[in-house]
Design a protein around this motif. Sequence first.
Motif, short mmCIF file in Angstrom:
data_model
loop_
_atom_site.label_atom_id
_atom_site.label_comp_id
_atom_site.label_asym_id
_atom_site.label_seq_id
_atom_site.Cartn_x
_atom_site.Cartn_y
_atom_site.Cartn_z
N ASP A 131 -2.24 4.07 4.31
CA ASP A 131 -1.50 3.77 4.90
C ASP A 131 -1.92 1.70 4.08
N HIS A 132 -2.91 2.09 3.99
CA HIS A 132 -3.39 0.70 2.75
C HIS A 132 -2.70 0.36 1.74
N CYS A 134 0.08 2.16 0.55
CA CYS A 134 1.52 1.53 0.61
C CYS A 134 1.69 0.38 0.73
N LYS A 135 0.88 0.20 1.78
CA LYS A 135 1.39 -1.74 1.70
C LYS A 135 0.91 -2.48 0.29
N VAL A 136 -0.25 -1.78 0.29
CA VAL A 136 -0.57 -2.82 -1.24
C VAL A 136 1.00 -2.95 -2.77
N ARG A 138 3.42 -1.48 -2.32
CA ARG A 138 5.07 -1.38 -1.52
C ARG A 138 6.12 -0.88 -2.28
#
Length: 143
Positions: A131-132, A134-136, A138
């Motif tokens: 999840d981290h 994917c967030k970083v 994008r």
Amino acid sequence: MAFTDDDEEEVLPDVVSDYYFYDAEDQPISFAELPVQWSNGERSHDNDIMIYLRGTTDNGLQRLHKQVMAWKYEFSKENPEISVLSKVNNWIKLQKPRKSFESIIRTILITVQCLHFFNRKPNESSKDLRDHLCKVFRFIFLF
């Protein structure tokens, strides 16, 4: 008109974006080919390859072209920072790479993010890491 040394002094950039690296044959190359410079000043290995950095500084207003000698990463900030050492001994922080260059450095960027994540949160799960990432990134990178 007389010029002083200050007039001739080159302004050394400290941040570069839209960057990529290439070797003496003008082939794209990862900065991971450079030696890592540790906090004590030692380097992970000697480097025979000439590697150059190209990119932009000042929010895209100036172009940068420098030979680089080593790289380092910093975990003490909120987000990891990666910098490269120019031949004239100044550190240049890497921001966003050129889009076409992302696939070349994908592995090292993900690795640095993973190390940073687990350094700060050693008990988190692999799902939290995913999840981290994917967030970083994008969803830039396909896993």
